[in-house]
Scaffold this motif. Structure first.
Motif, PDB file in Angstrom:
ATOM      1  N   LEU A   1      -4.988  37.888  15.177  1.00  0.00           N
ATOM      2  CA  LEU A   1      -4.800  38.691  16.374  1.00  0.00           C
ATOM      3  C   LEU A   1      -5.753  39.864  16.418  1.00  0.00           C
ATOM      4  O   LEU A   1      -6.213  40.338  15.372  1.00  0.00           O
ATOM      5  CB  LEU A   1      -3.353  39.189  16.484  1.00  0.00           C
ATOM      6  CG  LEU A   1      -2.760  39.926  15.291  1.00  0.00           C
ATOM      7  CD1 LEU A   1      -2.006  41.157  15.750  1.00  0.00           C
ATOM      8  CD2 LEU A   1      -1.820  39.028  14.523  1.00  0.00           C
ATOM      9  N   GLN A   2      -6.043  40.289  17.620  1.00  0.00           N
ATOM     10  CA  GLN A   2      -6.826  41.495  17.875  1.00  0.00           C
ATOM     11  C   GLN A   2      -5.902  42.507  18.528  1.00  0.00           C
ATOM     12  O   GLN A   2      -5.223  42.194  19.513  1.00  0.00           O
ATOM     13  CB  GLN A   2      -8.008  41.198  18.790  1.00  0.00           C
ATOM     14  CG  GLN A   2      -8.806  42.424  19.207  1.00  0.00           C
ATOM     15  CD  GLN A   2      -9.680  42.976  18.092  1.00  0.00           C
ATOM     16  OE1 GLN A   2     -10.256  42.201  17.328  1.00  0.00           O
ATOM     17  NE2 GLN A   2      -9.784  44.289  17.987  1.00  0.00           N
ATOM     18  N   THR A   3      -5.853  43.695  17.970  1.00  0.00           N
ATOM     19  CA  THR A   3      -4.959  44.719  18.500  1.00  0.00           C
ATOM     20  C   THR A   3      -5.733  45.979  18.849  1.00  0.00           C
ATOM     21  O   THR A   3      -6.781  46.262  18.265  1.00  0.00           O
ATOM     22  CB  THR A   3      -3.856  45.078  17.483  1.00  0.00           C
ATOM     23  OG1 THR A   3      -4.471  45.554  16.277  1.00  0.00           O
ATOM     24  CG2 THR A   3      -2.990  43.881  17.169  1.00  0.00           C
ATOM     25  N   TRP A   4      -5.206  46.705  19.818  1.00  0.00           N
ATOM     26  CA  TRP A   4      -5.711  48.029  20.158  1.00  0.00           C
ATOM     27  C   TRP A   4      -4.557  49.005  19.952  1.00  0.00           C
ATOM     28  O   TRP A   4      -3.516  48.895  20.598  1.00  0.00           O
ATOM     29  CB  TRP A   4      -6.203  48.058  21.602  1.00  0.00           C
ATOM     30  CG  TRP A   4      -7.530  47.396  21.793  1.00  0.00           C
ATOM     31  CD1 TRP A   4      -8.756  48.005  21.828  1.00  0.00           C
ATOM     32  CD2 TRP A   4      -7.781  45.998  21.989  1.00  0.00           C
ATOM     33  NE1 TRP A   4      -9.735  47.077  22.022  1.00  0.00           N
ATOM     34  CE2 TRP A   4      -9.176  45.834  22.129  1.00  0.00           C
ATOM     35  CE3 TRP A   4      -6.958  44.864  22.040  1.00  0.00           C
ATOM     36  CZ2 TRP A   4      -9.769  44.597  22.330  1.00  0.00           C
ATOM     37  CZ3 TRP A   4      -7.544  43.630  22.246  1.00  0.00           C
ATOM     38  CH2 TRP A   4      -8.936  43.502  22.383  1.00  0.00           C
TER      39      TRP A   4
ATOM     40  N   GLU B   1      -8.395  46.843  15.994  1.00  0.00           N
ATOM     41  CA  GLU B   1      -8.414  46.129  14.717  1.00  0.00           C
ATOM     42  C   GLU B   1      -8.231  44.634  14.934  1.00  0.00           C
ATOM     43  O   GLU B   1      -7.515  44.213  15.846  1.00  0.00           O
ATOM     44  CB  GLU B   1      -7.296  46.627  13.786  1.00  0.00           C
ATOM     45  CG  GLU B   1      -7.467  48.051  13.309  1.00  0.00           C
ATOM     46  CD  GLU B   1      -6.315  48.501  12.431  1.00  0.00           C
ATOM     47  OE1 GLU B   1      -6.405  49.610  11.884  1.00  0.00           O
ATOM     48  OE2 GLU B   1      -5.328  47.761  12.294  1.00  0.00           O
ATOM     49  N   GLU B   2      -8.847  43.861  14.069  1.00  0.00           N
ATOM     50  CA  GLU B   2      -8.621  42.421  14.013  1.00  0.00           C
ATOM     51  C   GLU B   2      -7.904  42.112  12.712  1.00  0.00           C
ATOM     52  O   GLU B   2      -8.288  42.604  11.651  1.00  0.00           O
ATOM     53  CB  GLU B   2      -9.939  41.647  14.079  1.00  0.00           C
ATOM     54  CG  GLU B   2      -9.754  40.131  14.096  1.00  0.00           C
ATOM     55  CD  GLU B   2     -11.063  39.375  14.265  1.00  0.00           C
ATOM     56  OE1 GLU B   2     -11.035  38.133  14.348  1.00  0.00           O
ATOM     57  OE2 GLU B   2     -12.125  40.034  14.316  1.00  0.00           O
TER      58      GLU B   2
ATOM     59  N   VAL C   1      -2.162  43.412  22.631  1.00  0.00           N
ATOM     60  CA  VAL C   1      -2.415  42.502  21.517  1.00  0.00           C
ATOM     61  C   VAL C   1      -2.890  41.192  22.095  1.00  0.00           C
ATOM     62  O   VAL C   1      -2.352  40.699  23.090  1.00  0.00           O
ATOM     63  CB  VAL C   1      -1.162  42.299  20.636  1.00  0.00           C
ATOM     64  CG1 VAL C   1       0.022  41.821  21.444  1.00  0.00           C
ATOM     65  CG2 VAL C   1      -1.446  41.331  19.484  1.00  0.00           C
ATOM     66  N   ALA C   2      -3.950  40.635  21.512  1.00  0.00           N
ATOM     67  CA  ALA C   2      -4.484  39.333  21.895  1.00  0.00           C
ATOM     68  C   ALA C   2      -4.283  38.384  20.728  1.00  0.00           C
ATOM     69  O   ALA C   2      -4.745  38.666  19.615  1.00  0.00           O
ATOM     70  CB  ALA C   2      -5.964  39.437  22.268  1.00  0.00           C
ATOM     71  N   TRP C   3      -3.572  37.284  20.971  1.00  0.00           N
ATOM     72  CA  TRP C   3      -3.295  36.307  19.917  1.00  0.00           C
ATOM     73  C   TRP C   3      -4.317  35.191  19.968  1.00  0.00           C
ATOM     74  O   TRP C   3      -4.707  34.701  21.030  1.00  0.00           O
ATOM     75  CB  TRP C   3      -1.896  35.722  20.081  1.00  0.00           C
ATOM     76  CG  TRP C   3      -0.814  36.745  19.970  1.00  0.00           C
ATOM     77  CD1 TRP C   3      -0.512  37.502  18.879  1.00  0.00           C
ATOM     78  CD2 TRP C   3       0.128  37.126  20.983  1.00  0.00           C
ATOM     79  NE1 TRP C   3       0.559  38.338  19.150  1.00  0.00           N
ATOM     80  CE2 TRP C   3       0.963  38.130  20.433  1.00  0.00           C
ATOM     81  CE3 TRP C   3       0.348  36.712  22.299  1.00  0.00           C
ATOM     82  CZ2 TRP C   3       1.996  38.699  21.147  1.00  0.00           C
ATOM     83  CZ3 TRP C   3       1.367  37.305  23.018  1.00  0.00           C
ATOM     84  CH2 TRP C   3       2.195  38.285  22.438  1.00  0.00           C
ATOM     85  N   MET C   4      -4.748  34.759  18.784  1.00  0.00           N
ATOM     86  CA  MET C   4      -5.739  33.691  18.664  1.00  0.00           C
ATOM     87  C   MET C   4      -5.202  32.593  17.758  1.00  0.00           C
ATOM     88  O   MET C   4      -4.269  32.819  16.974  1.00  0.00           O
ATOM     89  CB  MET C   4      -7.049  34.256  18.116  1.00  0.00           C
ATOM     90  CG  MET C   4      -7.743  35.205  19.084  1.00  0.00           C
ATOM     91  SD  MET C   4      -9.125  36.095  18.327  1.00  0.00           S
ATOM     92  CE  MET C   4      -8.256  37.473  17.561  1.00  0.00           C
ATOM     93  N   PRO C   5      -5.763  31.372  17.837  1.00  0.00           N
ATOM     94  CA  PRO C   5      -5.293  30.268  16.981  1.00  0.00           C
ATOM     95  C   PRO C   5      -5.500  30.565  15.502  1.00  0.00           C
ATOM     96  O   PRO C   5      -6.398  31.329  15.145  1.00  0.00           O
ATOM     97  CB  PRO C   5      -6.149  29.084  17.428  1.00  0.00           C
ATOM     98  CG  PRO C   5      -6.635  29.440  18.801  1.00  0.00           C
ATOM     99  CD  PRO C   5      -6.783  30.935  18.796  1.00  0.00           C
TER     100      PRO C   5
END
Length: 350
Positions: free
Chosen positions: A121-124, A142-143, A346-350
């Motif tokens: 995930l990528q968070t701010w 942060e990643e 928050v951006a969720w990734m595989p």
């Protein structure tokens, strides 16, 4: 123990330097921090205090950059100035229609499409302080990558980076002192030998999520807090947390930090959201990683403060979770926050 103390201090709405000390309702940040303290296990980051995930206003960011940062070789990546805006050119997709789409995909899933323990995930992160001498809120991007393997070995990695501004320095919270670091700076790295998975993390991290929407909501309520309450479709009261849609989204966020769902779990998530009530389709949106998604917004009561709006972003192809944005809907002068600014993303990734 230090993590728990940090969470308690972050949830306290009255700082030691303010007076007269008094009781008052928890503000949005405190309510989220206290919920996490009571009901979820956050990924530990050694030697770093809790900060709230979020976006900050550009003006506030540049104001603090002018005089508080050290080690700044060049201009750091700035926070986004506004919330994501759904596109109105295409008709929105209902959650029920997207749930049916996800359920169709789940029926064709194989044994290899199981959920994975771990996340990407990528968070701010926004840090907010109150009081006459408080600094303006700032954003910490942060990643985070957590992986667990079949033999019980695993790894954790936290990197300071903002994918919207590759190569530019980013802001880092060094135990409460703001400074800039180079893009890609490793903030935390740890590896675990084989057999560690069973001993690492709490019960939630070790419990495989169910694939039934009702059972999944019970799972979120009991292990992450906030997933219980009545279903819009059935009206049946379910155990666990207070059962509001914002709490459900917060629990889902905590769950997604520990698990990467497969197609069957994804179908259960979308059906659960469709049954939860209060989430309205807002149209297509491009998230902060450049991905196309469908946005669903909850702008009803969120607790004691009633100061935020939640927007969950789902993949229109299969219902996969792409992101969650929380935006302020009220001015919060104590924290130098203006209505419309983004509190967390928050951006969720595989």
């Amino acid at each position: 123990m230090s993590d728990e103390l940090g969470l308690l201090r972050a949830a306290n709405p009255v700082r030691a330097g303010e007076g007269p000390w008094r009781d008052r309702p928890l503000h949005a940040r405190a309510e989220r921090d206290l919920n996490r303290l009571l009901h979820s296990r956050r990924t530990r980051r050694a030697g770093r205090r809790l900060v709230l995930r979020a976006e900050a206003a550009v003006l506030a960011l540049f104001a603090i950059l002018a005089f508080t940062f050290s080690d700044a070789g060049s201009s750091p990546a700035a926070a986004a100035p506004a919330a994501l805006v759904p596109h109105s050119s295409a008709p929105p997709v209902s959650l029920d229609a997207l749930a049916r789409r996800a359920e169709a995909g789940a029926r064709t899933a194989g044994a290899a499409d199981a959920p994975r323990r771990g996340s990407h995930l990528q968070t701010w992160y926004m840090s907010m302080e109150s009081g006459p001498d408080a600094a303006p809120p700032v954003t910490v991007p942060e990643e985070r990558i957590t992986r667990w393997n079949a033999d019980g070995s695993g790894s954790e990695l936290v990197v300071a980076t903002d994918p919207r501004h590759p190569g530019r320095p980013v802001i880092h919270d060094d135990d409460g002192h703001w400074r800039t670091v180079s893009d890609g700076k490793v903030l935390h790295r740890r590896t675990y030998p084989a057999g560690s998975a069973a001993r690492h993390g709490g019960l939630a991290a070790r419990t495989r999520p169910p694939t039934d929407p009702v059972a999944l909501r019970e799972h979120l309520a009991s292990l992450y807090g906030g997933g219980g309450g009545p279903s819009r479709a059935s009206g049946v009261e379910r155990g666990g947390g207070a059962g509001t849609t914002p709490q459900l989204l917060l629990a889902l966020d905590s769950f997604r930090q520990e698990w990467t769902p497969g197609p069957r779990e994804t179908a259960a998530i979308v059906r659960m959201l469709a049954d939860a009530g209060g989430l309205r389709p807002a149209g297509a949106v491009t998230d902060r990683l450049g991905r196309r998604g469908q946005a669903y917004v909850y702008d009803g009561p969120d607790g004691a403060s009633n100061a935020t709006r939640q927007m969950v972003i789902l993949d229109p192809r299969n219902g996969g979770l792409l992101g969650l944005e929380v935006t302020f809907t009220k001015d919060l002068p104590d924290f130098q926050i203006t209505s419309g600014e983004v509190m967390s993303y928050v951006a969720w990734m595989p």
